[in-house]
Enzyme design. Sequence first.
Site, PDB file in Angstrom:
ATOM      1  N   LEU A 151       0.825  -1.215   0.000  1.00  0.00           N
ATOM      2  CA  LEU A 151       0.000   0.000   0.000  1.00  0.00           C
ATOM      3  C   LEU A 151       0.861   1.269   0.000  1.00  0.00           C
ATOM      4  O   LEU A 151       1.749   1.414   0.831  1.00  0.00           O
ATOM      5  CB  LEU A 151      -0.895  -0.017   1.251  1.00  0.00           C
ATOM      6  N   ASP A 152       0.585   2.185  -0.921  1.00  0.00           N
ATOM      7  CA  ASP A 152       1.288   3.482  -1.031  1.00  0.00           C
ATOM      8  C   ASP A 152       2.774   3.337  -1.319  1.00  0.00           C
ATOM      9  O   ASP A 152       3.534   4.284  -1.171  1.00  0.00           O
ATOM     10  CB  ASP A 152       1.131   4.348   0.244  1.00  0.00           C
ATOM     11  N   GLU A 153       3.197   2.128  -1.713  1.00  0.00           N
ATOM     12  CA  GLU A 153       4.625   1.923  -1.942  1.00  0.00           C
ATOM     13  C   GLU A 153       4.943   1.617  -3.399  1.00  0.00           C
ATOM     14  O   GLU A 153       6.088   1.330  -3.744  1.00  0.00           O
ATOM     15  CB  GLU A 153       5.139   0.759  -1.062  1.00  0.00           C
TER      16      GLU A 153
END
Lengths: 288, 288, 288, 288
Positions: free
Chosen positions: D231-233
């Site tokens: 997530l978000d990476e």
Amino acid sequence: MSEPPQKVATLLVSCADQRGIVAAIAAAIAGAGCNILDADQHTDPQADMFFQRIRFDVSHLGVDPAEAERAISEVSKRFGMQTSLSYSDRPKRVALFVSKYDHCLVDLLWRSRAGEFRAEFPLVISNHPDLAETVRGFGARFEHVPINSANKAEQEQKELALLRERAVDLVVLARYMQVLSADFIDRVGVPVINIHHSFLPAFIGGKPYHQAYERGVKLIGATAHLVTSQLDEGPIIEQDVVRCSHRDLVSDLVRKGRDLEKMVLARAVRHHLEDRVLQYGNKTVVFD
Amino acid sequence: MSEPPQKVATLLVSCADQRGIVAAIAAAIAGAGCNILDADQHTDPQADMFFQRIRFDVSHLGVDPAEAERAISEVSKRFGMQTSLSYSDRPKRVALFVSKYDHCLVDLLWRSRAGEFRAEFPLVISNHPDLAETVRGFGARFEHVPINSANKAEQEQKELALLRERAVDLVVLARYMQVLSADFIDRVGVPVINIHHSFLPAFIGGKPYHQAYERGVKLIGATAHLVTSQLDEGPIIEQDVVRCSHRDLVSDLVRKGRDLEKMVLARAVRHHLEDRVLQYGNKTVVFD
Amino acid sequence: MSEPPQKVATLLVSCADQRGIVAAIAAAIAGAGCNILDADQHTDPQADMFFQRIRFDVSHLGVDPAEAERAISEVSKRFGMQTSLSYSDRPKRVALFVSKYDHCLVDLLWRSRAGEFRAEFPLVISNHPDLAETVRGFGARFEHVPINSANKAEQEQKELALLRERAVDLVVLARYMQVLSADFIDRVGVPVINIHHSFLPAFIGGKPYHQAYERGVKLIGATAHLVTSQLDEGPIIEQDVVRCSHRDLVSDLVRKGRDLEKMVLARAVRHHLEDRVLQYGNKTVVFD
Amino acid sequence: MSEPPQKVATLLVSCADQRGIVAAIAAAIAGAGCNILDADQHTDPQADMFFQRIRFDVSHLGVDPAEAERAISEVSKRFGMQTSLSYSDRPKRVALFVSKYDHCLVDLLWRSRAGEFRAEFPLVISNHPDLAETVRGFGARFEHVPINSANKAEQEQKELALLRERAVDLVVLARYMQVLSADFIDRVGVPVINIHHSFLPAFIGGKPYHQAYERGVKLIGATAHLVTSQLDEGPIIEQDVVRCSHRDLVSDLVRKGRDLEKMVLARAVRHHLEDRVLQYGNKTVVFD
């Protein structure tokens, strides 16, 4: 900016610079029992002019806005001020003028619907019928006022009547492709904001993206300005630019420019609706 | 900003928000015969705090600055304000701390020489001897204070003594590669501004350009902040970014970052020297 | 950009667009045993022109640069190309022309010393003596060539002789306040880059910051361009802008503009030194 | 970018760096009688990887695209390349996932209608019914797929079936407020682009505008990235920022952020639709 639930008055002041102005205005407002929320002030030492934007709370118990208005009016006369006063519970009414391009229109109406403006958009006037459905989809009234060289004077009268009838406070030219006559500008009685698709004063006049392409610039711009009888020469409210390169054809500049026009016009309209813009000579003070 | 020939006082105010503050301050200044030139004001409705920056002319005939100071002090006590007052004819004195990188140092000293700051730069402290000649070329005093883990406490005492001796009003860490101890920060007694080479809070800690490269960001940033005992966590004064791409190696990010660090630090220092920065909690108000 | 230890050749190509160009150049380079590191290419469909920048490694065992040159020359003739070829181990030699303002001069010399440019700066020519010491502090030769209307032709001959004597590949006008004669431009034989302190084509001519102030723009710009015999009309390499407001006096625009001029000129010079700039007609292709 | 009337193929290549790649690809394309229009190339010296985007005309008389494909496939095997090939007359098909915020949705559908994308938008999936009418107003199919913790696996199967049924090439999460399961990401089979409302890696996770407000940053950002199971990476395609100040409340950051999210997501989608984005490791190459 904070948008408190209370009823807020915004006062704009401009006058020749002189001693004691700030204290006199503050005293007038405080004397009427109003609390000052926010104040911005500017002195132009070259023009020797003073400008102020001051927001005050008129919703406290025991506050009488009429008393504040009287006190301000008295100060205004004493110092030879031009003032305007608006209230947060009386949203401004905006008319949009458009032609065939819909990007600025849709952007402004979408922002209005999203609650970004404290304003109403009761009227859209166009010299083409194309955008009628789009406008109605946003719940606004669409008026088709076709214009040619023969009927211009007469049709502009019709437009002025529509503006009066709808009690409009601001006209926004959202890529309107007709030049307003000097007579219209004289008689409209409310500010008119235009978006020009170049970084003024570069590329004044027609087809600025073509001009920019020919000149080989590395940035293109857009300019929102108040309309005066001098085409493309009115006081500038807001400008911005976007990078371009040798890879961009005119069609790419037009596409990039659309985003710029939307953003710059929306910011200028927002500044005006929040009573942040003061005009003097061919310039503006924009309190942000 | 205008730089008038007259003697100007700049007052910074912060306090709990309450009614009547603006009018009280304006009355105190006007009562001492001073003309208000410029005023900016901000209310944080969440923190319930009030902030003001107000500039007034103290060079008129018959004006007594001491009287203005007494009147302000009286208002300040009444409303529980924190205030600071500075005068245009008493320039602030700045100490720079550097290590081996010279870009921020040369930029600040060049700007000082070019007359961009109303300030003096009488002292540069470094933990390395490398920049001695560069500093002396600008006519500033260079003090080499080498620091290692064994001598840190003692050497920081020496630095504090130098700051006091040179009557410094502001410390600027211009890419100083030593962490200041909590004790130093407690005792320094003047604001300390640092430039961090990332868009905080991204890439806190060491080697931010390497971190940025590894993460594949499309923009790199720099952050100027006030130094507190929390490393990289102090109140932010100014930030900016520059575009980067897959073509940029770490060495390119370092090069682009140098330009950014210079610009961001110079803007933050300028804001502070013009008394535009107020700190509250972990935030700043920057009146520009 | 990567700066590999190997010896790298950079080829710039422009010609009328036609089929097979890319494959022919790639084959010529590969045929000489060289590995292509990087290639950028552009077609202007309106001008019907093709442009390419191609970097290849000439340091491998068995590679003969002369053979690559012969193969490229053959392709160049076949397709009617204009080509230029430079090598990473033969840095370009730059002459700076300055007058009294030192910001662009110091910035470029500082960058050179910091290793940002793969170039040498062996010569600075000025029509004023003021910056002699600054220049010598950076280890460059300073030549004072005063110019007035009576001696202009003669003094420009002296400048041309200095450029030849120092084997200069590029002239940079770093806020040089003299207009070069058409004769000088005809005979200089190397590109000349100028920094103009406005967002061209806005505010052509003298005192652009004063013009910008009078017009009330909300952004000011700077433009780096190749010098042709048409003043302020040469092909643009790089432009940028910075925000300004009603608070900025002319002196503020001048200060903000200095930062802009430095950045824009340094980027343009860097682009040129890395063989990224191709001129055609009144435009440039800048491969970045 | 130019949008010629001819049929254009765009080839994306990534592989371990090695000698002769550029020449081999150029030869394969030229050998099939195709003219190369445009080529961009990049070598990552640290990852030792080679990347290329190459556009060629396949509309000439006597050109057989299948022959070009065979030749490319042969080169691809020889050098161990990953390749993708797309044609200008087969527009990509995009599915949008939304929740209740409509700004990115309306922006993308408006751009599609305005002809800014060479793509079709046949499907919008939402976990809320609110935007059904908006979507249908743009002529796209709206599918309401409500999701809760109990039915997530099953509903994601339904979504995957819809994507397959509509032959979707790209999924865009236009402020979709559900986290996609690792299983969904494994099985979706097409790239998924998300817009995160912060300048990643700052303010990872929930409520980034609140986090930004608390930290007192002077810029807020938005990030478009490819979705991976982290997530978000995921690899970043595009980022941008906008200036904010002490005057901005969370609601102002949200408003300013909307403009940013729209612009950043639209640019990322455009880059992808024009086959400019290559992913490797946790990074992207974006040829612009």
